[in-house]
Write an enzyme that holds these catalytic residues in place. Structure first.
Site, PDB file in Angstrom:
ATOM      1  N   LYS A  71      12.517   2.718   5.281  1.00 25.88           N
ATOM      2  CA  LYS A  71      12.699   4.154   5.032  1.00 25.88           C
ATOM      3  C   LYS A  71      14.020   4.452   4.342  1.00 25.88           C
ATOM      4  CE  LYS A  71       9.010   5.561   7.252  1.00 25.88           C
ATOM      5  NZ  LYS A  71       8.536   4.162   7.370  1.00 25.88           N
ATOM      6  N   ARG A  85       0.861  -1.184   0.000  1.00 24.66           N
ATOM      7  CA  ARG A  85       0.000   0.000   0.000  1.00 24.66           C
ATOM      8  C   ARG A  85       0.894   1.230   0.000  1.00 24.66           C
ATOM      9  NH1 ARG A  85      -2.800   0.368   4.925  1.00 24.66           N
ATOM     10  NH2 ARG A  85      -1.281   1.981   5.400  1.00 24.66           N
ATOM     11  N   ARG A 145      -7.747   7.633   4.904  1.00 23.61           N
ATOM     12  CA  ARG A 145      -7.859   7.847   6.342  1.00 23.61           C
ATOM     13  C   ARG A 145      -7.661   9.324   6.628  1.00 23.61           C
ATOM     14  NH1 ARG A 145      -3.248   4.127   8.226  1.00 23.61           N
ATOM     15  NH2 ARG A 145      -2.520   4.794   6.181  1.00 23.61           N
ATOM     16  N   SER A 200      -2.756  -2.879   5.920  1.00 22.18           N
ATOM     17  CA  SER A 200      -4.038  -3.286   6.501  1.00 22.18           C
ATOM     18  C   SER A 200      -5.191  -2.459   5.987  1.00 22.18           C
ATOM     19  CB  SER A 200      -3.961  -3.180   8.018  1.00 22.18           C
ATOM     20  OG  SER A 200      -3.781  -1.842   8.392  1.00 22.18           O
ATOM     21  N   LYS A 202      12.599  10.674  10.291  1.00 25.01           N
ATOM     22  CA  LYS A 202      11.984   9.337  10.338  1.00 25.01           C
ATOM     23  C   LYS A 202      13.024   8.286  10.657  1.00 25.01           C
ATOM     24  CE  LYS A 202       8.364  10.077   6.899  1.00 25.01           C
ATOM     25  NZ  LYS A 202       7.678   9.393   5.786  1.00 25.01           N
ATOM     26  N   GLU A 251      10.241   0.658  11.461  1.00 20.45           N
ATOM     27  CA  GLU A 251       8.790   0.718  11.324  1.00 20.45           C
ATOM     28  C   GLU A 251       8.191   0.771  12.725  1.00 20.45           C
ATOM     29  OE1 GLU A 251       6.782   0.992   8.915  1.00 20.45           O
ATOM     30  OE2 GLU A 251       7.715   0.258   7.087  1.00 20.45           O
ATOM     31  N   GLY A 252       7.042   1.306  12.840  1.00 23.32           N
ATOM     32  CA  GLY A 252       6.407   1.350  14.157  1.00 23.32           C
ATOM     33  C   GLY A 252       5.995   2.769  14.454  1.00 23.32           C
ATOM     34  N   GLU A 307       5.086   6.955   1.990  1.00 24.64           N
ATOM     35  CA  GLU A 307       5.871   5.730   2.081  1.00 24.64           C
ATOM     36  C   GLU A 307       5.135   4.641   1.335  1.00 24.64           C
ATOM     37  OE1 GLU A 307       5.950   4.121   6.019  1.00 24.64           O
ATOM     38  OE2 GLU A 307       3.769   4.204   6.220  1.00 24.64           O
ATOM     39  N   ASN A 347       4.110   0.692   2.077  1.00 27.68           N
ATOM     40  CA  ASN A 347       4.116  -0.431   3.011  1.00 27.68           C
ATOM     41  C   ASN A 347       4.195  -1.725   2.228  1.00 27.68           C
ATOM     42  OD1 ASN A 347       3.330   1.072   5.610  1.00 27.68           O
ATOM     43  ND2 ASN A 347       1.726   1.684   4.177  1.00 27.68           N
TER      44      ASN A 347
END
Lengths: 663, 663
Positions: free
Chosen positions: A497, A247, A639, A340, A555, A559-560, A333, A335
Site C-alpha cells: 500500500k 491482478r 466479484r 487468486s 489502509k 496485507e490481510g 490496489e 495484487n
C-alpha cells in the site's frame, strides 16, 4: 420526453425483439425514484440525486424473476457450478454466511488501536480478500476473497460438513453484472503498463527501501520483507528471469463530478483521483432501480425453462456507448502476490453464459466476454518453466496449510499438466524450510528430490504465514535460489500500500515510466492517496480525515483482510495513533460504487439485493535482465457483494463470483 | 523357467524401461500363491487352482503405493474428481459406506419369500444399481449403481451434509482396472447387434406378451407394463421414430473350462453360456496377487510427485495378446431404460488418465481408451430431437423426485445445450400426470407450455416410481404421445430378465436375427439362463439349484436392486416359492469374476482390496419404421467393488467408478 416520476411501471419498447417491464423500487435510503417513459425509444431516467447510476437502467437491467422460476434457475446454476468445479470447502462458504454480522464490527474495533501487527491474525485468507478498497471492500473477507472471515470462525462448532471430500459451490451471482464496456477495455489496455511499472519498481531496491523505511519501523512484517530484499540485493543474482502474475482491482466510481468533466466517452477527461471532490461523498443518494422482467407474450418455446413464469430477452447492449453518466473504474490496489480466482472465475463466466443463453437473458449473438484468466495464467507459468529449461523440474506452489480455496489452485495444476505436461507440486513454507535444499553450485532449489523451476506463491503474503523464523528462512531460501520466483521479493514489495501511495503522483510515476500519456492514463484510474507521515504533510490530511471520515479509507501497509477502517472507526484510529503507527498506514479517497440489483447464491440459496462489484484484471509479465519476454492482460475477475447500507461496513463483504456484462 | 513358490519378491525385468517389484500376497481364503521368477523375461505364475487369473499379474499389476505417497495421490485424484464434476450428493455416498454390512443381509432375507412386489420398495435407485449380475452384483446397491441402498437409509440421522448444495466425489478406484483388450473390443463390436435385437424384439408385441404372460401373473409391475403395451399396440401409432439408449453389462468370467476350449485368442471358441459346466463353480480358488511397485532408481524427475516414495512406469500392455488364461466377458444383462453414468463415467476416465500420466503409471504413449459415452449419448438425443423437427421443442428427462445421482444427469443437460442448443427439462411422473397434456390433433406432448420432442426416462423402471395410478397414467400419456420415447414400452419390456432368458437359445435368437454368425457371437457371451416355469422344465433346474445353490443366481423379473439371491438365500427361496412365484424369476449360471487389487476411494478415504469389475457398453440406436438411422456402440462404463469373501454377498457391492485398462 415525458417524465412521470409517479409512474409505477415503465414499458421499455426495446430495440430488440423483447419487451421489458421495469418496476422502479425505492431502496432503503434512496429518495429519488423518477423514471421516464418513452413511447418508442429506450427509457431514460431523470434522477434528482447528485450521484447518477441510471446507466444501469438504460443498459442491462439484471432480471428479477418470479419465485417459482427462480428456484429452477438457482438449481440449474448451482448444479452447473457443482459439476464444473466452481467449488470450495463448505466450511468456508458457511462461515461467510455468518461473516457479515459477526466479523465486521469485531475486526474493525480491534483494528482501531492501529497495532497492525497483531490484528492481522484475522487475515488467514487471500490477499485479494484482504484487499482494502476505496469503498467497503468487495474482496475483504468475502466469498470470492478467500478466508479472511472464515479464518476467524474455523473452529466454530456445528459445521458438520468439514470433511475435505465434501464441497459446495463458491458463492456466485445468478446473473452477470454490468460493467461499461469502454471501462473494461480501458483497464485491460492499462494492464501491460502496470505490469511494467511493477517490474521497474521491483528493480529499484533503493526506491523500495526508502519508500518503505518509515513503515518498516512500526511494521515488523514489512521490515522482514525489506531485510530479505537487502540480503538478496547484496548477493550475486541467481535468476535473471522474473515471472509476474498480478491482478489490478478496480471499482466503479459514480462520481457526480464526472458529469461536468467527462464530456466525451473516451475516459481521458476523468478527473484525477487527487481531484476527487465533495460530490463523491459516501452519503449521496443513489437512484435505485429494480426491474421485474415479465414473461414474453408468446410463451412456450425457448423462453422459460421450468415454470410458466419467465423472463425476456434483454436488448443487446453492445451498441450503447458510455455517456457522461457512466461511472469510471478506479483502482483499489494491485495484487502482486497470490492473485487468486483465476480458476473459479473463468468457469463462473461459463456458468453465466449457460444461464444467460439458455434462458434468452441476452440476445443470441452476444456472448459474455470469454474469461481467459486460467488459460493465460497457466500459459505464463508454463512459459517461465520452459525458460528455466530443465525438463524434469517442477513448478512449486507455495501454499498455506489447510487452504480453503484449494480447488481454485487445483485448476492451475490440472491445466498445467493437461496442456503443457508441466508438474505442479504443493509445499508450505514450513515444508520448504524442513525439506528444501539449494545445491551449492547452481543454487538450484530442490524439494523432495525434485528441482523447482518456478516458485509460485499462494501464501507468504500474511504474517500468519510466518508463525516462526523457520518460514522466513524458507522464504529466504526460495529467494536465494535459482528458481524463477512469482513473485520475487521486489515484486512483493512493489505491491504494498505504501508503494501504491508513493506512486500516485505524476512525478513519482515519471521515475519509472517515460511516456507522459501512459502516466496520465494511470493517474486517471487513481483515487487520491495520501501519506500519513509527518514528513510528507501527513498531519494536514489526518486533520481533514478526522473531520470528514466518510470521505476516506484508512489502509494499513499490512496485507490481510479486515483491516481497512471507515467512518467512526477511522476517526477513532487516527485520533489515537502515534505518528509512527500512522506511517504504516495510508489514506485513500473513498470510492462510491454504483449499485445494481442481482441475486447472490450461497450454498444453494439465492438472496436478491443491491450489489457493488470489484473488477480484477490479471496481468502476466515475464522478463529477463535484458528484455521483456511477455507482457499482457490475462483475463478478468468480477466479484460482487451485497452493498451494505451501513456505509461503515468494513470488510463486511460477502463477495460472490460474478462476470462482467459489458454495457 | 525356475519357479520358486516361496519367493517373496519377484523382479520383473519388464520389456519397457521400468522395473517392477511384485510382492505376491495370499488373500483371505486363497490358498494358491505360487509365483514364478524368471531372470530375463516376464514372470509367469504357476497356480494350483482350477481358476486362473494370473493374466493380471502378467499384464497390468495395479500399483501398490507407499502410504505417504498414497495420501498425496488420493488427494490429487479426489480434487480432480471434485473440480471436474465426478460428484454425488454426500448422503448417497455416506449411505453406501454403511451399505455393505447393513443392507445386504436384510434385503436378501426379506426377498426370500419371493414376493417381489412389495420388496422392491428397497430399490429406489437406478436399474444399473439394481442390475442383477451373475456374481455378486457390482451394480447392485453400489456407488456407481445409484441409490438402492441409499434409499433404505435416506432417513438415517446424522447425515449432516444433506444440503443439496453440498457434494462429494462419487466413489472411484484410484487406478483403472485391467480388462482384456480383445474382450473390450468384442463387447463393443457386439453392441450394434444387441441394439438391433432389442429393436426387433420391441417390435413384436406378440412375442413380448407371450413371453411375459406367466411372469405377469405374479408380478403386478410387469402386468402394468404389458397392459400399456397392449393399449398402445391397439391404437394408431403416434411416432415412428424410436431412440434406444442401452447399456449391456458384462463381467469377466474366469472359467477353468476356458483353458481347454479357448486355444486361440479370437474368443470364438469360448464355451457358450448354456454349456458352462461344473468347472465354473463359485468356490474355486483364485490366485491372488498384489504388487508393490517400488520407486525407480534414478528418482527425481517426472517420477514421483509428492513424497520420496513412488512408483514406476508400467510396461505398455498393448502388445500383449490374450492367452488361454484370459477371462472372457459374460453378459449380466442389458439395460434398456435409464442406463446411467454416461456423464460421471466419462469424466472418471479423464481422472484416471490424469493420475496415470502424471505419475508415469503407464508408458507415455499409451492413453486410456477415450470414454465417449457422454458425447455419444448426447449426440443420440440431439439427433432424435432433430428428427422430431420442431425447433422450439425440448427433451424431457423423466426423473425420480429427490434423485441422488442428478449430477450425472446434469452432464447430459449441459452437453445438450452447449453442443447442440437443445434444451432438456426435468419432470417427475407425478408432474407429468399433473401438468402434461396431449394436443388433440397431433398427439404432441406439452408440459408446462413446452412441446416435448424426446421423453428420456431416468425413472419409471421401478414400482417405487409409480406410488399411485397417477404415475401410471403419466407413463401412458407419454407412451400415447407423439414424443420420441427413450425407451418406448416395447424397449422397456425387451430389457426384462424373463425376455433375456427367453432369448438365450439359438432358436429364440433366430426369430429376430438372421445371421447365424451374429447369433453365435451373442451366445458366446451368455451364461446359462433358465426358466423356472413348470411349463418349461423349470422343476428340473429348480432341483439342481437347490442342490448346488453356489452355481446359480436367482433373479426376479423385477428391476430394482438387492433382489438377486445367492447361496442359502437362493436355496431357501426356491424351496418355499410357489410355482407361480417362481415364474416371475429366472435362474442364471453364476459368473466367477477374477479379482485384482485396487484402491477404492470413498469420501476421500482409500481402501485397498481385491475388487471385481463390471463393464458396461452403451449403445445408441435410432430407427423409424422403414430404416435404421443410427446404430452404434457409444462408450463404456467400468464399475468395480470390493470382492466380498462371503460369496453370498447379495447386492453387498459398494461399487466405484472405474476405467478399463486394456491388457
Amino acid at each position: 420526453m415525458s417524465v412521470d416520476p409517479s409512474s409505477a411501471t415503465v414499458e421499455l419498447a426495446a430495440d430488440s425483439a423483447s419487451t421489458l417491464t421495469a418496476t422502479p423500487t425505492a431502496t432503503g435510503t434512496a429518495t429519488a425514484t423518477a423514471t421516464a417513459t418513452t413511447a418508442t425509444g429506450t427509457a431514460t431516467a431523470a434522477v434528482d440525486a447528485t450521484l447518477d447510476s441510471s446507466w444501469y437502467a438504460e443498459t442491462y437491467p439484471v432480471p428479477e424473476v418470479h419465485e417459482a422460476f427462480l428456484y429452477a434457475l438457482v438449481e440449474q446454476a448451482k448444479d452447473y457450478a457443482l459439476t464444473h468445479g466452481i467449488v470450495m470447502t463448505p466450511k468456508l462458504v458457511m462461515a461467510m454466511a455468518h461473516a457479515e454480522s459477526a466479523t465486521a464490527r469485531a475486526s474493525s474495533a480491534s483494528s482501531a488501536a492501529g497495532a497492525a501487527q497483531s490484528k492481522s491474525a484475522a487475515s488467514g485468507g487471500h490477499p485479494s480478500s484482504a484487499s482494502g478498497s476505496g469503498s467497503s471492500s468487495v474482496g475483504g473477507g468475502g466469498a470470492a476473497g478467500g478466508s479472511a472471515s472464515a479464518a476467524s470462525v474455523a473452529g466454530r462448532p456445528g459445521g458438520g460438513v468439514s470433511v475435505t471430500a465434501t464441497v459446495t459451490h463458491a458463492p456466485f451471482t445468478l446473473f452477470p453484472s454490468p460493467i461499461p464496456a469502454a471501462e473494461l477495455k480501458r483497464a485491460q489496455a492499462l494492464q501491460p503498463h502496470f505490469n511494467e511499472l511493477i517490474h521497474r519498481v521491483s528493480q529499484s531496491p533503493e526506491f523500495l527501501a526508502s519508500t518503505l523505511a518509515e513503515a518498516a519501523e512500526s511494521d515488523v512484517f514489512t521490515a522482514h520483507l525489506l531485510s530479505i530484499l537487502k540480503t538478496v540485493s547484496a548477493e550475486e543474482k541467481t535468476q535473471k528471469v522474473v515471472l509476474g502474475i498480478h491482478r489490478a482491482d478496480y471499482m466503479l466510481h459514480a462520481d457526480a463530478s464526472l458529469q461536468s468533466v467527462a464530456a466525451n466517452d473516451d475516459g481521458e477527461e476523468v478527473a484525477s483521483a487527487a481531484a476527487a471532490d465533495d460530490a463523491a461523498a459516501g452519503d449521496a443518494v443513489h437512484a435505485q432501480k429494480r426491474r421485474r422482467v415479465d414473461r414474453e407474450g408468446d410463451a412456450a418455446n425457448d423462453q422459460s425453462d421450468s415454470v410458466a413464469t419467465a423472463v425476456s430477452t434483454l436488448p443487446d447492449a453492445r451498441h450503447r456507448s458510455s455517456t457522461s453518466k457512466t461511472p469510471r473504474l478506479k483502482q483499489v490496489e494491485i495484487n502482486t502476490i497470490a492473485a487468486s480466482f483465476g480458476g473459479l472465475g473463468s468457469i463462473t463466466t461459463r456458468m453465466h453464459e449457460y444461464i444467460m443463453s439458455r434462458h434468452n437473458f441476452k440476445s443470441e449473438n452476444l456472448a459474455l466476454p470469454e474469461n481467459v484468466a486460467l488459460a493465460k495464467l497457466a500459459e505464463g507459468m508454463a512459459q517461465a518453466w520452459r525458460l528455466y529449461n530443465k525438463p524434469g523440474a517442477v513448478i512449486m506452489m507455495v501454499v498455506q496449510p489447510g487452504e480453503h480455496n484449494s480447488y481454485d489452485q487445483r485448476w492451475m495444476e490440472h491445466t498445467l499438466w493437461e496442456r503443457y505436461h508441466v508438474k505442479m507440486i504443493r509445499q508450505t513454507l514450513t515444508e520448504i524450510y524442513t525439506y528444501a535444499i539449494l545445491d551449492d553450485v547452481e543454487k538450484a532449489l530442490w524439494v523432495d528430490a525434485r528441482e523447482v523451476a518456478v516458485a509460485y506463491f499462494r501464501a507468504g503474503y500474511s504474517p500468519l504465514d510466518y508463525p516462526t523464523e523457520d518460514e522466513w528462512d524458507g522464504r529466504l531460501l526460495i529467494e536465494r535460489s535459482r528458481a524463477i520466483k512469482c513473485p520475487n521479493i521486489g515484486y512483493h514489495l512493489a505491491g504494498t500500500k505504501k508503494v501504491q501511495q508513493a506512486l500516485s503522483t505524476h512525478e513519482a510515476l515519471a521515475q519509472f515510466i517515460s511516456d507522459p500519456e501512459v502516466i496520465s492514463d494511470m493517474l486517471s484510474v487513481f483515487m487520491g492517496l495520501y501519506s500519513l507521515s509527518p514528513h510528507e504533510n501527513g498531519d494536514a490530511i489526518v486533520k481533514t480525515a478526522i473531520e470528514q471520515p466518510h470521505k476516506f479509507v484508512l489502509k494499513p501497509q499490512r496485507e490481510g483482510g479486515g483491516n481497512n477502517l471507515y467512518g467512526e472507526d477511522l476517526q477513532r484510529a487516527l485520533t489515537v495513533m502515534t505518528a509512527q503507527q500512522r506511517s504504516a498506514h495510508i489514506l485513500m479517497d473513498r470510492i462510491t460504487p454504483p449499485k445494481v440489483a442481482n441475486y447472490i447464491v450461497r450454498h444453494g440459496l439465492a438472496q436478491r439485493g443491491e450489489i457493488v462489484s470489484e473488477l480484477g484484471i490479471y496481468g502476466v509479465f515475464i522478463a529477463d535482465d535484458s528484455r521483456i519476454i511477455k507482457n499482457e492482460a490475462a483475463g478478468h475477475l468480477l466479484r460482487s457483494k451485497l452493498a451494505s447500507f451501513d456505509d461503515g461496513g468494513v470488510a463486511a463483504g460477502v463477495a460472490a463470483l460474478d462476470s462482467p456484462f459489458p454495457v
